[in-house]
Structure formats: structure tokens, C-alpha cells
Scaffold this motif. Structure first.
Motif, PDB file in Angstrom:
ATOM      1  N   TYR A  26       1.166   5.525   0.861  1.00  0.00           N
ATOM      2  CA  TYR A  26       0.651   6.683   1.585  1.00  0.00           C
ATOM      3  C   TYR A  26       1.384   7.927   1.091  1.00  0.00           C
ATOM      4  O   TYR A  26       2.611   7.907   0.917  1.00  0.00           O
ATOM      5  CB  TYR A  26       0.863   6.532   3.096  1.00  0.00           C
ATOM      6  CG  TYR A  26       0.491   7.773   3.876  1.00  0.00           C
ATOM      7  CD1 TYR A  26      -0.843   8.067   4.161  1.00  0.00           C
ATOM      8  CD2 TYR A  26       1.452   8.675   4.302  1.00  0.00           C
ATOM      9  CE1 TYR A  26      -1.198   9.215   4.851  1.00  0.00           C
ATOM     10  CE2 TYR A  26       1.116   9.832   4.991  1.00  0.00           C
ATOM     11  CZ  TYR A  26      -0.209  10.094   5.264  1.00  0.00           C
ATOM     12  OH  TYR A  26      -0.553  11.244   5.938  1.00  0.00           O
ATOM     13  N   TYR A  86       4.287  -1.125   3.534  1.00  0.00           N
ATOM     14  CA  TYR A  86       3.734   0.135   3.031  1.00  0.00           C
ATOM     15  C   TYR A  86       4.860   1.114   2.742  1.00  0.00           C
ATOM     16  O   TYR A  86       5.893   1.139   3.409  1.00  0.00           O
ATOM     17  CB  TYR A  86       2.733   0.737   4.012  1.00  0.00           C
ATOM     18  CG  TYR A  86       3.258   0.981   5.416  1.00  0.00           C
ATOM     19  CD1 TYR A  86       3.833   2.199   5.780  1.00  0.00           C
ATOM     20  CD2 TYR A  86       3.166  -0.014   6.399  1.00  0.00           C
ATOM     21  CE1 TYR A  86       4.289   2.426   7.064  1.00  0.00           C
ATOM     22  CE2 TYR A  86       3.617   0.203   7.690  1.00  0.00           C
ATOM     23  CZ  TYR A  86       4.188   1.427   8.028  1.00  0.00           C
ATOM     24  OH  TYR A  86       4.653   1.641   9.298  1.00  0.00           O
ATOM     25  N   THR A 142      -8.023   6.679  -1.461  1.00  0.00           N
ATOM     26  CA  THR A 142      -8.712   7.502  -0.469  1.00  0.00           C
ATOM     27  C   THR A 142      -8.060   8.871  -0.402  1.00  0.00           C
ATOM     28  O   THR A 142      -6.832   9.001  -0.391  1.00  0.00           O
ATOM     29  CB  THR A 142      -8.637   6.851   0.929  1.00  0.00           C
ATOM     30  OG1 THR A 142      -9.277   5.584   0.902  1.00  0.00           O
ATOM     31  CG2 THR A 142      -9.320   7.727   1.972  1.00  0.00           C
ATOM     32  N   HIS A 195      -7.245   0.309   3.473  1.00  0.00           N
ATOM     33  CA  HIS A 195      -5.913   0.824   3.783  1.00  0.00           C
ATOM     34  C   HIS A 195      -5.537   0.554   5.241  1.00  0.00           C
ATOM     35  O   HIS A 195      -4.462   0.024   5.532  1.00  0.00           O
ATOM     36  CB  HIS A 195      -5.862   2.318   3.495  1.00  0.00           C
ATOM     37  CG  HIS A 195      -4.480   2.863   3.380  1.00  0.00           C
ATOM     38  ND1 HIS A 195      -3.762   2.862   2.203  1.00  0.00           N
ATOM     39  CD2 HIS A 195      -3.669   3.409   4.298  1.00  0.00           C
ATOM     40  CE1 HIS A 195      -2.581   3.398   2.403  1.00  0.00           C
ATOM     41  NE2 HIS A 195      -2.492   3.744   3.676  1.00  0.00           N
ATOM     42  N   ASN A 196      -6.435   0.900   6.155  1.00  0.00           N
ATOM     43  CA  ASN A 196      -6.139   0.690   7.571  1.00  0.00           C
ATOM     44  C   ASN A 196      -6.004  -0.787   7.909  1.00  0.00           C
ATOM     45  O   ASN A 196      -5.146  -1.175   8.724  1.00  0.00           O
ATOM     46  CB  ASN A 196      -7.232   1.327   8.430  1.00  0.00           C
ATOM     47  CG  ASN A 196      -7.125   2.841   8.470  1.00  0.00           C
ATOM     48  OD1 ASN A 196      -6.086   3.405   8.139  1.00  0.00           O
ATOM     49  ND2 ASN A 196      -8.197   3.507   8.850  1.00  0.00           N
ATOM     50  N   THR A 248      -6.168   0.407  -8.168  1.00  0.00           N
ATOM     51  CA  THR A 248      -5.913   0.816  -6.788  1.00  0.00           C
ATOM     52  C   THR A 248      -7.121   1.516  -6.174  1.00  0.00           C
ATOM     53  O   THR A 248      -7.755   2.362  -6.797  1.00  0.00           O
ATOM     54  CB  THR A 248      -4.695   1.762  -6.727  1.00  0.00           C
ATOM     55  OG1 THR A 248      -3.569   1.114  -7.326  1.00  0.00           O
ATOM     56  CG2 THR A 248      -4.358   2.125  -5.293  1.00  0.00           C
ATOM     57  N   ILE A 282       0.841  -1.184   0.000  1.00  0.00           N
ATOM     58  CA  ILE A 282       0.000   0.000   0.000  1.00  0.00           C
ATOM     59  C   ILE A 282       0.884   1.245   0.000  1.00  0.00           C
ATOM     60  O   ILE A 282       2.062   1.188   0.373  1.00  0.00           O
ATOM     61  CB  ILE A 282      -0.974   0.014   1.201  1.00  0.00           C
ATOM     62  CG1 ILE A 282      -0.210   0.028   2.525  1.00  0.00           C
ATOM     63  CG2 ILE A 282      -1.917  -1.180   1.128  1.00  0.00           C
ATOM     64  CD1 ILE A 282      -1.115   0.184   3.737  1.00  0.00           C
ATOM     65  N   TYR A 295      -3.472   6.136  -0.119  1.00  0.00           N
ATOM     66  CA  TYR A 295      -4.143   7.035   0.830  1.00  0.00           C
ATOM     67  C   TYR A 295      -3.419   8.364   0.823  1.00  0.00           C
ATOM     68  O   TYR A 295      -2.214   8.437   1.096  1.00  0.00           O
ATOM     69  CB  TYR A 295      -4.127   6.419   2.228  1.00  0.00           C
ATOM     70  CG  TYR A 295      -5.051   7.090   3.225  1.00  0.00           C
ATOM     71  CD1 TYR A 295      -6.246   6.483   3.603  1.00  0.00           C
ATOM     72  CD2 TYR A 295      -4.727   8.315   3.790  1.00  0.00           C
ATOM     73  CE1 TYR A 295      -7.094   7.089   4.518  1.00  0.00           C
ATOM     74  CE2 TYR A 295      -5.569   8.934   4.692  1.00  0.00           C
ATOM     75  CZ  TYR A 295      -6.753   8.311   5.056  1.00  0.00           C
ATOM     76  OH  TYR A 295      -7.599   8.922   5.950  1.00  0.00           O
ATOM     77  N   SER A 353      -3.816  -0.135  -2.364  1.00  0.00           N
ATOM     78  CA  SER A 353      -4.461   1.031  -1.759  1.00  0.00           C
ATOM     79  C   SER A 353      -3.510   2.219  -1.752  1.00  0.00           C
ATOM     80  O   SER A 353      -2.325   2.080  -1.443  1.00  0.00           O
ATOM     81  CB  SER A 353      -4.906   0.705  -0.334  1.00  0.00           C
ATOM     82  OG  SER A 353      -5.423   1.859   0.311  1.00  0.00           O
ATOM     83  N   SER A 366     -12.294   0.075   5.869  1.00  0.00           N
ATOM     84  CA  SER A 366     -11.131   0.738   5.284  1.00  0.00           C
ATOM     85  C   SER A 366     -10.076  -0.291   4.896  1.00  0.00           C
ATOM     86  O   SER A 366      -9.444  -0.906   5.760  1.00  0.00           O
ATOM     87  CB  SER A 366     -10.525   1.740   6.274  1.00  0.00           C
ATOM     88  OG  SER A 366      -9.289   2.229   5.782  1.00  0.00           O
ATOM     89  N   SER A 376      -4.783  -3.036   6.099  1.00  0.00           N
ATOM     90  CA  SER A 376      -3.446  -3.459   5.665  1.00  0.00           C
ATOM     91  C   SER A 376      -2.399  -3.117   6.724  1.00  0.00           C
ATOM     92  O   SER A 376      -1.491  -3.906   6.989  1.00  0.00           O
ATOM     93  CB  SER A 376      -3.090  -2.802   4.334  1.00  0.00           C
ATOM     94  OG  SER A 376      -3.925  -3.271   3.293  1.00  0.00           O
ATOM     95  N   TYR A 377      -2.527  -1.941   7.336  1.00  0.00           N
ATOM     96  CA  TYR A 377      -1.608  -1.578   8.432  1.00  0.00           C
ATOM     97  C   TYR A 377      -1.747  -2.562   9.583  1.00  0.00           C
ATOM     98  O   TYR A 377      -0.754  -3.066  10.128  1.00  0.00           O
ATOM     99  CB  TYR A 377      -1.920  -0.173   8.953  1.00  0.00           C
ATOM    100  CG  TYR A 377      -1.496   0.969   8.067  1.00  0.00           C
ATOM    101  CD1 TYR A 377      -0.238   1.013   7.469  1.00  0.00           C
ATOM    102  CD2 TYR A 377      -2.356   2.047   7.847  1.00  0.00           C
ATOM    103  CE1 TYR A 377       0.147   2.086   6.683  1.00  0.00           C
ATOM    104  CE2 TYR A 377      -1.973   3.121   7.057  1.00  0.00           C
ATOM    105  CZ  TYR A 377      -0.724   3.131   6.475  1.00  0.00           C
ATOM    106  OH  TYR A 377      -0.346   4.192   5.691  1.00  0.00           O
TER     107      TYR A 377
END
Length: 369
Positions: free
Chosen positions: A4, A260, A94, A250-251, A91, A2, A61, A59, A248, A253-254
Motif C-alpha cells: 500500500y 502487508y 489499483t 487487495h481488500n 502485480t 501486498i 494499492y 497487489s 477487490s 488480502s486484508y
């Protein structure tokens, strides 16, 4: 993997926020966008040279700061550069947005650029609470922003709300919850205000002007849980509620420990057990990207034990819980104590918090680590 991207600019600095941010000031925004896209190219090439597998960027973000305050032209340049560096055709994207920073035409541009989810930093629908938080939008702008995004064809909308704000009554909090539910978003994040270092709010707490009351926190948390659950939202993480299938990505995945890559000043990356943070200084960030191609500063290795600790702290907050394999080295009796006190249960080889457990997630995680 992902991705960011940190956009640190805000028209106004909120007194509770500890993220790296600042007003644009004299920053050359075109140079900043060029630095982001140049860093993207450098990092992609570096990862390929080190045999790191980029794979599909599942993802993206864009956070901040306030990414939505960028002009359409700057957004075009940013997305153009990111698409040159990475394949973003599949992808989930967000974009964080402030309701006061976009109109119908700009919302349509978000959609045209491939944004599939917009996260609105509304925080409250009560004017005096917004004033306390230093927010620049009004309740009416907040409501209108949701309709604008829907009219533009935005696939998913999240609303951020905050509770236990100084001066916020139970009626204020219920009003914000009811208003958010009535706008029919796909996702609602309900955050307990935390007093962070290097903020105006922590100074006012230290001086006794503000008070952090655990009983109020628990009461407002329970109110959010009841209201949002009754409205059909799935409480899938301590602070997050979603309509089925709208969690979410993205979250998650964290929380699951996926690799990331972070771009921009202060952004953090973790790839193949190595974690680093970019310089938390926009001017120096641009200078470093221009001179050496990257702005990496602090770096550390995430070994097996550090990874285990992070999984406990993050996954314990989720509806599924933490796999019991990560608890094999927890202090003797700590898991059984949770089970005996009906704060947790073991379900499908996961330790999952129940009843009052989710409200005590942080101290419980500390005991298990």
C-alpha cells in the motif's frame, strides 16, 4: 504480500474524511516521491535482513488522499522507484482517483504505468449531495471519468458511493445507484456515512445539526442491496459489490490476514505478527526517510488472540463468513443465539450472516469477540 502507498494530498479537504490528508501547500512533491521510493528500498532490504519472505507482490494499492492528482512526471518517478524496489511485473495495481483530476492523456498514462484497476471516489451523482460532501467534481465529470478510463483501456473500474448523507433523499440515493449501474463498472462500493473523530461532520453531529438515524441507514442499505443484486452484482462484503470475478483482490488480502507493507506518511504495515505505523506528518516523514531511511513510529505485536479478533471482525463482513475455528472462544451461547434468530447460518464450517444479519454486522461481531 501486498503493498500500500499513501499519497496524502488533496486539492480540497472533504469534511467527512478522517484519513491523514492535506493540501500540497509548500510540499516539495519531488522530494516526497523520492522519500516514498527510498522507503521502499529501505524496507525491502530490512525485510531481507530479517529473513522475512517478500515473495510475489500480488497487489499494489495507491490510496490517499488523491493519488490521481499527481502529475504524469511525478507518477513516472513514483512507479519507476517502486519497480526498482519490487518486482511488480505480475502485480494487480489499483489507483484511487478523483474524477476532477485526470483527462484522456493522463488516464492513458495510468494504463501505461501498469494500473489495472481505478477506484473512483464519486460518492454521489446528485449535485447538492456532492456539495454537502465537499467534493470538487460534478455529476457530469463523474460520468465522463468512467468513459475516459474505458477509452484508455482500463481493465477494471470501481465506483465509490455513499449513503445516509445529510440532505440525501431516498430518490437521490436511488438515482446514484441507477446512474452507477448504467455506467457498467466492474465493482461498486456502497458505504454508509460514518461520523469519524476529528472531522467537521462529527462536530456538526455533536451540535445537533446532523442526525445519524439507524432506520434510514438500514433502509438505504437494503435499497443498495436490492438494486445492485438485481443488476447482477455479487454482494461479497458488507459494503462491496462486484461483477463475478471482479472482487477487490487487495481488500480480500486484508480480510484474510495476509501480510502487508505500507509506504508513505501514516501508512500501516503488518508483517510476521508485527504492526507499525509511519509518522502521520508529511514533512517529518520526508525528514526521517532522508536521515534514517524509515519513518516507523508506533509499533505493536499482533498475538494469536488479537489476530483471532481481527479475523472475526473482518471476515464476518464477507459473503463466505468467518471460519468456526475462530469462534471456539466466543462467549457461550453467542453463536447459537444467532442461529436461533436466523441472523446467521453455518455453511462449510463458516458462520455466515443471513437475512438481517449483515446490517447488524458490527454489534454481532462485538458479541462474538
Amino acid at each position: 504480500m501486498i503493498l500500500y502507498v499513501h499519497i496524502p494530498f488533496c486539492h480540497r479537504i472533504c469534511p467527512y474524511c478522517s484519513f491523514y490528508k492535506h493540501t500540497p501547500g509548500n510540499t516539495d512533491l519531488r522530494a516526497f516521491i523520492a522519500a516514498i521510493t527510498d522507503e521502499a528500498q529501505w524496507q525491502r532490504q530490512s525485510l531481507e535482513q530479517h529473513k522475512a519472505t517478500l515473495g510475489t507482490i500480488t497487489s499494489l494499492y495507491l490510496g490517499g488522499g488523491t493519488p490521481s492528482m499527481l502529475s504524469p512526471r511525478h507518477l513516472d518517478l513514483l512507479f519507476g522507484g517502486l519497480n526498482e524496489a519490487f518486482d511488480l511485473s505480475q502485480t494487480h495495481i489499483t489507483l484511487e482517483a478523483n474524477p476532477a483530476t485526470f483527462n484522456h492523456s493522463k488516464a492513458k498514462r495510468f494504463k501505461e504505468l501498469g494500473v489495472t484497476r481505478t477506484s473512483l471516489g464519486i460518492q454521489s451523482f446528485s449535485p447538492h449531495v456532492l456539495q454537502t460532501l465537499g467534493r470538487e467534481h460534478s455529476p457530469q465529470q463523474a460520468r465522463e471519468s468512467v468513459h475516459i478510463l474505458r477509452d484508455a483501456g482500463m481493465e477494471e473500474i470501481n465506483i465509490d458511493l455513499m449513503f445516509s448523507v445529510p440532505g440525501q433523499s431516498e430518490e437521490d440515493w436511488q438515482h446514484s445507484l441507477d446512474t452507477a449501474i448504467g455506467l457498467e463498472p466492474d465493482h461498486i462500493s456502497a458505504y454508509n456515512l460514518t461520523y469519524e473523530e476529528d472531522t467537521e461532520f462529527i462536530q456538526r453531529l455533536t451540535h445537533g445539526e446532523f442526525r445519524d438515524d439507524e432506520a434510514t441507514n438500514a433502509e438505504y442499505y437494503s435499497l443498495a442491496d436490492r438494486s445492485l443484486s438485481d443488476a447482477g452484482f455479487l454482494h461479497y462484503e458488507t459494503s462491496n459489490y462486484a461483477q463475478p470475478g471482479k472482487e477487490s483482490q487487495h481488500n480480500r488480502s486484508y480480510w484474510l490476514g495476509h501480510d502487508y507493507l505500507g509506504l508513505g506518511p501514516s501508512a500501516v504495515s503488518t508483517i510476521q505478527g508485527r504492526r507499525w505505523q509511519n509518522l502521520p506528518d508529511t514533512a517529518r516523514y520526508i525528514q526521517n526517510i532522508t536521515s534514517v531511511g524509515h519513518a516507523m513510529a508506533d509499533s505493536e505485536t499482533i498475538d494469536e488472540e488479537a489476530y483471532r479478533i481481527e479475523r472475526i471482525a473482518l471476515l464476518l463482513r464477507t459473503r463466505e463468513g468467518v471460519p468456526v475455528k475462530y469462534l471456539q472462544h466466543s462467549p457461550a451461547g453467542s453463536v447459537q443465539e444467532l442461529l436461533d434468530n436466523r441472523l446467521a447460518e453455518i455453511d462449510n464450517h463458516h458462520l455466515r450472516l443471513i437475512h438481517e444479519g449483515p446490517m447488524l454486522v458490527d454489534p454481532i461481531a462485538a458479541k462474538l469477540i
